[in-house]
Design a protein around this motif. Structure first.
Motif, PDB file in Angstrom:
ATOM      1  N   PHE A   1     -13.642 -58.802  -0.397  1.00  0.00           N
ATOM      2  CA  PHE A   1     -14.012 -59.438  -1.650  1.00  0.00           C
ATOM      3  C   PHE A   1     -12.774 -60.073  -2.281  1.00  0.00           C
ATOM      4  O   PHE A   1     -11.662 -59.558  -2.138  1.00  0.00           O
ATOM      5  N   PRO A   2     -12.956 -61.168  -3.035  1.00  0.00           N
ATOM      6  CA  PRO A   2     -11.822 -61.799  -3.727  1.00  0.00           C
ATOM      7  C   PRO A   2     -11.483 -61.029  -5.010  1.00  0.00           C
ATOM      8  O   PRO A   2     -11.800 -61.455  -6.127  1.00  0.00           O
ATOM      9  N   ILE A   3     -10.835 -59.892  -4.864  1.00  0.00           N
ATOM     10  CA  ILE A   3     -10.564 -58.994  -5.985  1.00  0.00           C
ATOM     11  C   ILE A   3      -9.530 -59.606  -6.929  1.00  0.00           C
ATOM     12  O   ILE A   3      -8.427 -59.973  -6.512  1.00  0.00           O
ATOM     13  N   ARG A   4      -9.886 -59.692  -8.211  1.00  0.00           N
ATOM     14  CA  ARG A   4      -8.924 -60.111  -9.225  1.00  0.00           C
ATOM     15  C   ARG A   4      -8.258 -58.903  -9.879  1.00  0.00           C
ATOM     16  O   ARG A   4      -7.068 -58.906 -10.147  1.00  0.00           O
ATOM     17  N   SER A   5      -9.040 -57.870 -10.132  1.00  0.00           N
ATOM     18  CA  SER A   5      -8.483 -56.640 -10.696  1.00  0.00           C
ATOM     19  C   SER A   5      -9.423 -55.489 -10.416  1.00  0.00           C
ATOM     20  O   SER A   5     -10.642 -55.669 -10.361  1.00  0.00           O
ATOM     21  N   VAL A   6      -8.873 -54.312 -10.200  1.00  0.00           N
ATOM     22  CA  VAL A   6      -9.651 -53.080 -10.098  1.00  0.00           C
ATOM     23  C   VAL A   6      -9.494 -52.363 -11.432  1.00  0.00           C
ATOM     24  O   VAL A   6      -8.389 -51.979 -11.816  1.00  0.00           O
ATOM     25  N   ASP A   7     -10.601 -52.188 -12.140  1.00  0.00           N
ATOM     26  CA  ASP A   7     -10.531 -51.701 -13.515  1.00  0.00           C
ATOM     27  C   ASP A   7     -10.882 -50.230 -13.663  1.00  0.00           C
ATOM     28  O   ASP A   7     -10.381 -49.571 -14.575  1.00  0.00           O
ATOM     29  N   TYR A   8     -11.764 -49.718 -12.816  1.00  0.00           N
ATOM     30  CA  TYR A   8     -12.141 -48.300 -12.873  1.00  0.00           C
ATOM     31  C   TYR A   8     -12.202 -47.744 -11.455  1.00  0.00           C
ATOM     32  O   TYR A   8     -12.623 -48.432 -10.521  1.00  0.00           O
ATOM     33  N   ARG A   9     -11.775 -46.498 -11.339  1.00  0.00           N
ATOM     34  CA  ARG A   9     -11.945 -45.729 -10.106  1.00  0.00           C
ATOM     35  C   ARG A   9     -12.509 -44.378 -10.515  1.00  0.00           C
ATOM     36  O   ARG A   9     -12.030 -43.780 -11.475  1.00  0.00           O
ATOM     37  N   TRP A  10     -13.507 -43.884  -9.795  1.00  0.00           N
ATOM     38  CA  TRP A  10     -14.033 -42.568 -10.125  1.00  0.00           C
ATOM     39  C   TRP A  10     -14.679 -41.942  -8.905  1.00  0.00           C
ATOM     40  O   TRP A  10     -14.881 -42.603  -7.884  1.00  0.00           O
ATOM     41  N   SER A  11     -14.968 -40.684  -9.004  1.00  0.00           N
ATOM     42  CA  SER A  11     -15.636 -39.985  -7.909  1.00  0.00           C
ATOM     43  C   SER A  11     -16.691 -39.053  -8.480  1.00  0.00           C
ATOM     44  O   SER A  11     -16.675 -38.711  -9.665  1.00  0.00           O
ATOM     45  N   ALA A  12     -17.616 -38.667  -7.645  1.00  0.00           N
ATOM     46  CA  ALA A  12     -18.718 -37.803  -8.072  1.00  0.00           C
ATOM     47  C   ALA A  12     -19.156 -36.969  -6.879  1.00  0.00           C
ATOM     48  O   ALA A  12     -18.735 -37.215  -5.748  1.00  0.00           O
ATOM     49  N   GLN A  13     -19.997 -35.990  -7.161  1.00  0.00           N
ATOM     50  CA  GLN A  13     -20.519 -35.182  -6.064  1.00  0.00           C
ATOM     51  C   GLN A  13     -21.977 -34.868  -6.291  1.00  0.00           C
ATOM     52  O   GLN A  13     -22.487 -34.944  -7.410  1.00  0.00           O
ATOM     53  N   ASP A  14     -22.636 -34.546  -5.198  1.00  0.00           N
ATOM     54  CA  ASP A  14     -24.039 -34.162  -5.264  1.00  0.00           C
ATOM     55  C   ASP A  14     -24.307 -33.185  -4.127  1.00  0.00           C
ATOM     56  O   ASP A  14     -23.487 -33.020  -3.218  1.00  0.00           O
ATOM     57  N   TYR A  15     -25.475 -32.570  -4.192  1.00  0.00           N
ATOM     58  CA  TYR A  15     -25.852 -31.570  -3.204  1.00  0.00           C
ATOM     59  C   TYR A  15     -26.916 -32.123  -2.264  1.00  0.00           C
ATOM     60  O   TYR A  15     -27.818 -32.856  -2.686  1.00  0.00           O
ATOM     61  N   VAL A  16     -26.793 -31.753  -1.001  1.00  0.00           N
ATOM     62  CA  VAL A  16     -27.723 -32.179   0.039  1.00  0.00           C
ATOM     63  C   VAL A  16     -28.451 -30.944   0.547  1.00  0.00           C
ATOM     64  O   VAL A  16     -27.811 -29.952   0.937  1.00  0.00           O
ATOM     65  N   THR A  17     -29.779 -30.968   0.529  1.00  0.00           N
ATOM     66  CA  THR A  17     -30.549 -29.821   1.007  1.00  0.00           C
ATOM     67  C   THR A  17     -30.565 -29.806   2.537  1.00  0.00           C
ATOM     68  O   THR A  17     -30.273 -30.800   3.190  1.00  0.00           O
ATOM     69  N   VAL A  18     -30.949 -28.668   3.087  1.00  0.00           N
ATOM     70  CA  VAL A  18     -30.925 -28.526   4.536  1.00  0.00           C
ATOM     71  C   VAL A  18     -31.954 -29.405   5.230  1.00  0.00           C
ATOM     72  O   VAL A  18     -31.800 -29.721   6.412  1.00  0.00           O
ATOM     73  N   ASP A  19     -33.010 -29.823   4.519  1.00  0.00           N
ATOM     74  CA  ASP A  19     -33.984 -30.729   5.135  1.00  0.00           C
ATOM     75  C   ASP A  19     -33.975 -32.105   4.469  1.00  0.00           C
ATOM     76  O   ASP A  19     -34.860 -32.918   4.704  1.00  0.00           O
ATOM     77  N   HIS A  20     -32.969 -32.338   3.601  1.00  0.00           N
ATOM     78  CA  HIS A  20     -32.729 -33.657   2.995  1.00  0.00           C
ATOM     79  C   HIS A  20     -33.800 -34.079   1.987  1.00  0.00           C
ATOM     80  O   HIS A  20     -33.890 -35.254   1.636  1.00  0.00           O
ATOM     81  N   VAL A  21     -34.564 -33.129   1.489  1.00  0.00           N
ATOM     82  CA  VAL A  21     -35.543 -33.374   0.429  1.00  0.00           C
ATOM     83  C   VAL A  21     -35.171 -32.482  -0.754  1.00  0.00           C
ATOM     84  O   VAL A  21     -34.905 -31.291  -0.572  1.00  0.00           O
TER      85      VAL A  21
END
Length: 507
Positions: free
Chosen positions: A319-339
């Motif tokens: 991408f033609p990046i002009r500026s990176v303004d925010y960086r963040w991370s998150a997490q979530d849980y995955v069930t054993v059968d994905h539902v």
């Protein structure tokens, strides 16, 4: 749970101007329903229940929508990667159709609530795409399109997109949406607070008890009594159903950037490895791009800063990046059968309900969960409840993943306790952290950029695993079940509800 003071705040946190403030709980209170957790799942359930005439109390350990909901990529779609073909193989076309219907209803509920309550949350209709740049994966895209069409979705196979790079194939699903999740949830919380119902921030629930004919929720500011309790806390902290053993936590990374060029208008997710996510958003009146990926199990990456670097390198290459303004991370849980798991916290008991395991698709799944939980409390039949049942057993689909997930937990629980660090506190450079042996005890120590040492117990207060250092977010993260703590030991995300104990070191 969550904080507005993460090392890397999200675009959604950074662009919420003058958010409403809600009081702390002071003393005891009663309600028809107590909702623990003020993210999209809990607030949706609370809003629907209040509309049905119930007195609802929402309690949140931090600010409203400052946890997972405030750190998502915020796509509202039922297209979750290669979801339909996988679900059809595991549960048949009826199962895949049920999953799609629930998520479509979740999307529609967000739009309906935003419209009826006049919530300005940048809600925009967009097409969603799951795509590949790998010719060997085209057959999987073809199978996904076929599965989606069989269950009645208007999906199509395409090779042209508005991405700035070539794709080999994609499934396109029209009439999906994107929005600003924190603006939506704060607006929803406003509608809940008042008229006999209430939203309490900075009020940590510490235990939940099903007394047979009522429930009690103990908090750090008083006791709540209600007929029903909903745990919408990412992973239940009062876990009578063993959800910690039936899910695993994953973390992923996001950045937002201004471009010197057009911003793609579709919502994209690659099905390749590493995964790449693309959508647009608005910041200061300008359209920006939101890019994500680099997922991994929580607490199991030695230097998470490299994840941001890899994501930004890919972004600048494509991408033609002009500026990176925010960086963040998150997490979530995955069930054993994905539902996701939605329903009673334990078999045969219907007063304490849970919603968890959204597999990084919590905006639509979370809203759908809110509908299901509200219906259950109201005594209404729900067409999706059986499929998402929190106490279901699907050994054919899930036993392999269940064994693997818990083997990993055992490995971390035992192996991390046996691992020794030869360095001392004096060896820690500014910005460095490690679990050290100080005298006769193990200590999780971090030396900040000013040279001050922050020392806490390395033992997670949830189930005793050893925390590891998250270099990008400067937090202690549990590699077993995903609890997160500040460098001084305060809980940021559960299932832990108690802080890490402080330790004294000489440095």
């Amino acid at each position: 749970m969550g904080s507005l003071h993460e090392t890397n705040p999200s675009l959604w946190v950074g662009t919420t101007a003058d958010p409403p403030r809600f009081h702390e709980l002071h003393g005891d209170a009663t309600a028809d329903v107590v909702v623990v957790g003020a993210g999209i799942a809990g607030l949706t359930a609370a809003a629907l229940l209040k509309e049905q005439g119930r007195r609802v109390v929402v309690v949140e350990s931090g600010p409203v929508a400052a946890g997972v909901t405030g750190y998502t990529t915020a796509k509202l779609t039922t297209l979750h990667g290669l979801v339909f073909d996988d679900l059809a193989r595991a549960f048949g076309d009826d199962g895949a159709r049920t999953y799609a219907d629930a998520n479509l209803a979740g999307m529609a509920t967000v739009a309906d609530l935003a419209s009826r309550h006049g919530i300005d949350c940048d809600l925009e209709t967009r097409a969603a795409y799951s795509y590949t740049v790998d010719p060997s994966v085209v057959d999987k895209i073809t199978a996904e399109v076929a599965a989606a069409q069989r269950i009645g979705l208007l999906a199509e196979f395409v090779t042209e997109t508005d991405l700035p790079y070539r794709v080999e194939a994609a499934i396109r699903l029209p009439d999906q949406a994107q929005f600003h999740p924190r603006k939506f949830c704060l607006g929803l919380a406003r509608t809940i607070d008042g008229g006999g119902s209430a939203v309490f921030e900075h009020t940590r629930a510490t235990s939940i008890h099903d007394e047979g004919d009522h429930c009690t929720v103990e908090t750090d500011h008083g006791t709540l009594t209600a007929g029903h309790v909903i745990q919408a806390t990412h992973l239940p902290f009062s876990d009578t159903g063993g959800f910690f053993a039936r899910t695993h936590p994953e973390r992923s990374y996001v950045l937002s950037a201004r471009l010197d060029g057009p911003v793609p208008h579709g919502m994209y997710l690659s099905v390749d490895s590493p995964t790449r996510s693309v959508r647009s958003a608005r910041m200061d009146g300008e359209e920006v791009v939101v890019l994500g990926g680099e997922g991994h199990k929580v607490g199991q990456d030695p230097d998470t800063r490299a994840r941001y670097t890899a994501l930004e390198d890919w972004a600048r290459a494509n991408f033609p990046i002009r500026s990176v303004d925010y960086r963040w991370s998150a997490q979530d849980y995955v069930t054993v059968d994905h539902v996701p798991f939605v329903g009673p916290a334990s078999p045969g008991r219907d007063r304490v309900l849970v919603a968890t395991g959204f597999k990084k698709w919590g905006m639509s799944n979370g809203s759908a969960a809110g509908i299901m939980l509200a219906d259950r409390i109201a005594g209404r039949d729900n067409p999706w409840a059986g499929f998402f049942d929190s106490n279901r057993l699907n050994p054919k689909q899930s036993v392999k993943d269940l064994v693997a997930a818990n083997a990993n937990v055992v490995k971390r629980f035992v192996g991390d306790r046996l691992r020794t660090e030869t360095r001392t506190v004096d060896d820690l450079d500014p910005g460095d952290a490690a679990v050290l042996v100080v005298g006769s005890e193990r200590v999780a120590a971090y030396r900040d950029e000013a040279g001050r040492v922050h020392a806490v117990s390395p033992v997670c207060t949830h189930m005793g695993c050893t925390v590891t250092w998250n270099t990008a977010e400067t937090t202690w993260d549990c590699p077993c079940h995903g609890s997160r703590f500040t460098c001084d030991g305060a809980v940021i995300q559960g299932p832990a509800v108690k802080d890490l104990e402080p330790r004294q070191v000489h440095a």
